[in-house]
Design a protein around this motif. Structure first.
Motif, mmCIF file in Angstrom:
data_model
loop_
_atom_site.group_PDB
_atom_site.id
_atom_site.type_symbol
_atom_site.label_atom_id
_atom_site.label_comp_id
_atom_site.label_asym_id
_atom_site.label_seq_id
_atom_site.Cartn_x
_atom_site.Cartn_y
_atom_site.Cartn_z
ATOM 1 N N ILE A 298 0.853 -1.193 0.000
ATOM 2 C CA ILE A 298 0.000 0.000 0.000
ATOM 3 C C ILE A 298 0.894 1.249 0.000
ATOM 4 O O ILE A 298 1.975 1.242 0.601
ATOM 5 C CB ILE A 298 -0.997 0.001 1.202
ATOM 6 N N VAL A 299 0.414 2.269 -0.701
ATOM 7 C CA VAL A 299 1.110 3.560 -0.729
ATOM 8 C C VAL A 299 0.256 4.561 0.031
ATOM 9 O O VAL A 299 -0.945 4.670 -0.229
ATOM 10 C CB VAL A 299 1.275 4.029 -2.192
ATOM 11 N N LEU A 300 0.882 5.265 0.966
ATOM 12 C CA LEU A 300 0.140 6.299 1.695
ATOM 13 C C LEU A 300 0.517 7.674 1.175
ATOM 14 O O LEU A 300 1.702 7.997 1.032
ATOM 15 C CB LEU A 300 0.456 6.230 3.198
ATOM 16 N N VAL A 301 -0.499 8.482 0.873
ATOM 17 C CA VAL A 301 -0.276 9.889 0.525
ATOM 18 C C VAL A 301 -1.105 10.717 1.503
ATOM 19 O O VAL A 301 -2.082 10.227 2.078
ATOM 20 C CB VAL A 301 -0.680 10.190 -0.943
ATOM 21 N N GLN A 302 -0.692 11.971 1.704
ATOM 22 C CA GLN A 302 -1.360 12.778 2.734
ATOM 23 C C GLN A 302 -1.788 14.136 2.167
ATOM 24 O O GLN A 302 -0.960 14.840 1.575
ATOM 25 C CB GLN A 302 -0.388 12.975 3.910
ATOM 26 N N GLY A 303 -3.048 14.469 2.332
ATOM 27 C CA GLY A 303 -3.489 15.836 2.079
ATOM 28 C C GLY A 303 -3.732 16.163 0.620
ATOM 29 O O GLY A 303 -4.453 15.431 -0.082
ATOM 30 N N ASP A 304 -3.103 17.250 0.146
ATOM 31 C CA ASP A 304 -3.533 17.831 -1.130
ATOM 32 C C ASP A 304 -2.396 18.467 -1.935
ATOM 33 O O ASP A 304 -2.621 19.309 -2.787
ATOM 34 C CB ASP A 304 -4.601 18.895 -0.841
ATOM 35 N N THR A 305 -1.164 18.074 -1.675
ATOM 36 C CA THR A 305 -0.042 18.677 -2.414
ATOM 37 C C THR A 305 0.171 17.934 -3.739
ATOM 38 O O THR A 305 -0.473 16.924 -4.012
ATOM 39 C CB THR A 305 1.260 18.596 -1.610
ATOM 40 N N ASN A 306 1.141 18.404 -4.513
ATOM 41 C CA ASN A 306 1.433 17.728 -5.778
ATOM 42 C C ASN A 306 1.905 16.296 -5.570
ATOM 43 O O ASN A 306 1.713 15.441 -6.436
ATOM 44 C CB ASN A 306 2.473 18.534 -6.574
ATOM 45 N N ALA A 307 2.520 16.003 -4.430
ATOM 46 C CA ALA A 307 2.964 14.629 -4.140
ATOM 47 C C ALA A 307 1.775 13.676 -4.070
ATOM 48 O O ALA A 307 1.882 12.499 -4.429
ATOM 49 C CB ALA A 307 3.729 14.594 -2.820
ATOM 50 N N VAL A 308 0.652 14.190 -3.606
ATOM 51 C CA VAL A 308 -0.546 13.357 -3.459
ATOM 52 C C VAL A 308 -1.077 12.973 -4.837
ATOM 53 O O VAL A 308 -1.416 11.811 -5.096
ATOM 54 C CB VAL A 308 -1.627 14.140 -2.665
ATOM 55 N N LEU A 309 -1.072 13.970 -5.716
ATOM 56 C CA LEU A 309 -1.537 13.724 -7.087
ATOM 57 C C LEU A 309 -0.586 12.740 -7.778
ATOM 58 O O LEU A 309 -1.024 11.716 -8.329
ATOM 59 C CB LEU A 309 -1.571 15.055 -7.852
ATOM 60 N N ALA A 310 0.712 13.033 -7.725
ATOM 61 C CA ALA A 310 1.697 12.195 -8.408
ATOM 62 C C ALA A 310 1.675 10.775 -7.840
ATOM 63 O O ALA A 310 1.630 9.789 -8.589
ATOM 64 C CB ALA A 310 3.093 12.809 -8.269
ATOM 65 N N GLY A 311 1.698 10.664 -6.527
ATOM 66 C CA GLY A 311 1.731 9.348 -5.865
ATOM 67 C C GLY A 311 0.490 8.536 -6.202
ATOM 68 O O GLY A 311 0.577 7.340 -6.516
ATOM 69 N N ALA A 312 -0.650 9.188 -6.188
ATOM 70 C CA ALA A 312 -1.904 8.467 -6.439
ATOM 71 C C ALA A 312 -1.979 8.005 -7.894
ATOM 72 O O ALA A 312 -2.372 6.868 -8.176
ATOM 73 C CB ALA A 312 -3.102 9.352 -6.083
ATOM 74 N N LEU A 313 -1.574 8.865 -8.826
ATOM 75 C CA LEU A 313 -1.635 8.474 -10.244
ATOM 76 C C LEU A 313 -0.704 7.300 -10.525
ATOM 77 O O LEU A 313 -1.084 6.325 -11.179
ATOM 78 C CB LEU A 313 -1.253 9.663 -11.144
ATOM 79 N N VAL A 314 0.519 7.392 -9.999
ATOM 80 C CA VAL A 314 1.496 6.328 -10.283
ATOM 81 C C VAL A 314 1.064 5.013 -9.634
ATOM 82 O O VAL A 314 1.024 3.964 -10.296
ATOM 83 C CB VAL A 314 2.904 6.733 -9.770
ATOM 84 N N ALA A 315 0.719 5.067 -8.366
ATOM 85 C CA ALA A 315 0.372 3.821 -7.661
ATOM 86 C C ALA A 315 -0.856 3.172 -8.291
ATOM 87 O O ALA A 315 -0.895 1.945 -8.466
ATOM 88 C CB ALA A 315 0.142 4.097 -6.181
ATOM 89 N N SER A 316 -1.849 3.977 -8.675
ATOM 90 C CA SER A 316 -3.059 3.349 -9.222
ATOM 91 C C SER A 316 -2.759 2.670 -10.554
ATOM 92 O O SER A 316 -3.278 1.594 -10.841
ATOM 93 C CB SER A 316 -4.214 4.345 -9.334
ATOM 94 N N LYS A 317 -1.868 3.267 -11.357
ATOM 95 C CA LYS A 317 -1.547 2.622 -12.643
ATOM 96 C C LYS A 317 -0.696 1.367 -12.462
ATOM 97 O O LYS A 317 -0.661 0.506 -13.326
ATOM 98 C CB LYS A 317 -0.866 3.621 -13.580
ATOM 99 N N LEU A 318 -0.014 1.278 -11.317
ATOM 100 C CA LEU A 318 0.747 0.052 -11.022
ATOM 101 C C LEU A 318 -0.126 -0.950 -10.241
ATOM 102 O O LEU A 318 0.379 -1.969 -9.766
ATOM 103 C CB LEU A 318 2.009 0.391 -10.211
ATOM 104 N N HIS A 319 -1.392 -0.623 -10.074
ATOM 105 C CA HIS A 319 -2.346 -1.478 -9.351
ATOM 106 C C HIS A 319 -1.905 -1.731 -7.909
ATOM 107 O O HIS A 319 -2.030 -2.841 -7.391
ATOM 108 C CB HIS A 319 -2.574 -2.816 -10.083
ATOM 109 N N ILE A 320 -1.363 -0.684 -7.297
ATOM 110 C CA ILE A 320 -0.994 -0.782 -5.876
ATOM 111 C C ILE A 320 -2.053 -0.019 -5.085
ATOM 112 O O ILE A 320 -2.481 1.077 -5.498
ATOM 113 C CB ILE A 320 0.402 -0.153 -5.630
ATOM 114 N N ALA A 321 -2.469 -0.588 -3.963
ATOM 115 C CA ALA A 321 -3.499 0.064 -3.142
ATOM 116 C C ALA A 321 -2.987 1.412 -2.619
ATOM 117 O O ALA A 321 -1.792 1.568 -2.348
ATOM 118 C CB ALA A 321 -3.868 -0.845 -1.968
ATOM 119 N N ILE A 322 -3.904 2.355 -2.502
ATOM 120 C CA ILE A 322 -3.534 3.700 -2.019
ATOM 121 C C ILE A 322 -4.383 4.037 -0.799
ATOM 122 O O ILE A 322 -5.609 3.874 -0.810
ATOM 123 C CB ILE A 322 -3.816 4.756 -3.112
#
Ligand code: UD1
Ligand code: UDP
Length: 379
Positions: free
Chosen positions: A89-113
């Motif tokens: 699982i990948v954890l992202v926090q809040g609303d910064t650009n890291a959250v957007l980048a992390g969520a897009l990458v992890a979801s395309k790799l089929h990793i839970a977020i």
């Protein structure tokens, strides 16, 4: 189970610290990935020391830049790490650009977020943060939500109730734990020590960095005009680098810095900042985290914005939205400074963000999902 935490800015470090700590305590395998969005010593490293958390296993050093450049570089760097590390699982926090980048990458790799601080909405799509948090929610698997109000936002958008966990906000965990530590240690930063805040009657802590405020000259002027009028208080302003840059660009830095009652200092470490905010009569801010910390510390706050994704602080009575309007800032600040009953009522607002056990509730939920095999199903 392996958990990957992505962070990159000051508030993400502070708010993920209790979770990183909780994962360590439970001996769960983890990696911490720093995007490098904040890189100055006082915007990043100091928080790893003050909050006593593991140094990041990776720093992809994206630095400053446009949204596209920053997010693109983050995606490239995060993808490489996630392909190598294969977390559950990948954890992202809040609303910064890291959250957007992390969520897009992890979801395309089929990793839970797991989206920590999910469900907040300002309903203002001109804010980059609103775009980031909405996009991250679309990609996420588990939603760690501070309050029932934020859960209702997600339910209204059609998210399944089963994946929503109302955990409070980890900022309460960080704030409670570190205020005690800060009080024992005392003030460390020289510029704050020299101000002798113990001898001040009315401290106004000011922070602002929000692009829609500090990048717009009329807004900054409105705020500065208000600050000029509040000259019976000591206004302490640990200045965000973005704000220092734009004040200099607008030719307003010296005007503000020359006011005798305004003390501009560099950004503070977390322990020093907690000592300052907890000693304040009033907090003037456009920060998200600080709206939450103000009500947690029972300090009245005026938010220098026209909307907030933290409406609970307003309905609880601890926060008033004043925008950048000189008259609204001054009149509300005067009520807090001059009217003890008014100030006391704001101080007594009940903190909507939980008891300080948010990290525990978050990691409990992750362990439960992992045990039930639910992290493998991200469809
Ligand atoms: C970012 C987040 C914002 C968050 C804030 C916390 C996004 C879109 N914005 O805004 O949501 O509230 O962090 O503080 O993710 N700079 C330095 N040193 C640093 C970092 C930045 O000098 O260590 C300067 C650079 O000139 C940079 C500017 O600050 O261009 C803005 O930094 P940036 O990370 O783009 O956005 P923040 O305003 O910090
Ligand atoms: N903060 C700090 N030192 C400072 C200013 C803020 O430690 O000089 C902390 C503050 O306590 C809060 C967090 O930084 O926890 C808020 O970060 P910021 O305002 O940069 O971002 P936002 O919360 O608006 O995303």
């Amino acid at each position: 189970m392996k958990i990957a935490t992505i962070l990159g800015t000051r508030p993400e470090i502070i708010k993920m610290a209790p979770i990183i700590d909780e994962i360590s305590k439970r001996n769960i395998d983890q990696i911490v990935l720093h995007t490098g969005q904040h890189y100055d010593e006082e915007m990043s490293d100091t928080f790893f020391r003050d909050l006593d958390i593991r140094t990041p296993d990776y720093n992809i050093q994206v630095g400053s830049g446009t949204h596209g450049k920053q997010t693109g570089l983050m995606m490239k760097g995060i993808e490489k790490v996630l392909l190598d590390e294969k977390p559950d699982i990948v954890l992202v926090q809040g609303d910064t650009n890291a959250v957007l980048a992390g969520a897009l990458v992890a979801s395309k790799l089929h990793i839970a977020i797991g989206h920590v601080e999910a469900g907040l909405r300002s309903f203002d799509m001109t804010m980059p943060e609103e775009i980031n948090r909405r996009a991250a929610d679309v990609c996420s698997t588990m939603y760690f939500i501070p309050t029932a109000e934020s859960a209702i936002n997600l339910l209204a958008e059609g998210y399944s109730r089963k994946n929503l966990f109302i955990t409070g906000n980890t900022v309460v965990d960080a704030c409670f734990r570190h205020l005690k530590i800060a009080k024992k240690r005392g003030i460390k930063e020289k510029s704050l020590k020299e101000l002798n805040i113990d001898k001040m009657d009315n401290i106004l802590t000011l922070t602002m960095h929000r692009a829609e405020n500090v990048d717009v000259k009329e807004r900054v002027v409105g705020i500065i005009e208000a600050l000029k009028e509040l000259d019976d208080a000591d206004i302490i302003f640990p200045i965000h680098p973005r704000t220092k840059n734009t004040l200099e660009k607008f030719g307003l830095f010296d005007e503000l810095n020359n006011l005798e009652h305004v003390h501009i200092i560099k950004p503070l470490g977390y322990l020093d900042f907690l000592l300052l905010t907890s000693a304040s009569t009033l907090i003037l801010t456009d920060s998200g985290g600080l709206q939450e910390e103000a009500i947690t510390l029972s300090v009245p706050s005026l938010t220098l914005r026209y909307n907030t994704e933290r409406p609970e602080t307003v309905t609880a009575g601890g926060n008033i939205l004043v925008g950048s309007d000189r008259e609204a800032i001054v009149s509300n600040a005067r009520k807090i400074l001059d009217n003890k009953n008014f100030a006391d009522k704001m101080k007594n607002a009940i903190n909507p963000y939980g008891q300080g056990d948010s990290a525990k509730l978050t990691v409990d939920a992750i362990e439960d999902y992992h045990a039930r095999g639910l992290l493998d199903i991200v469809a």
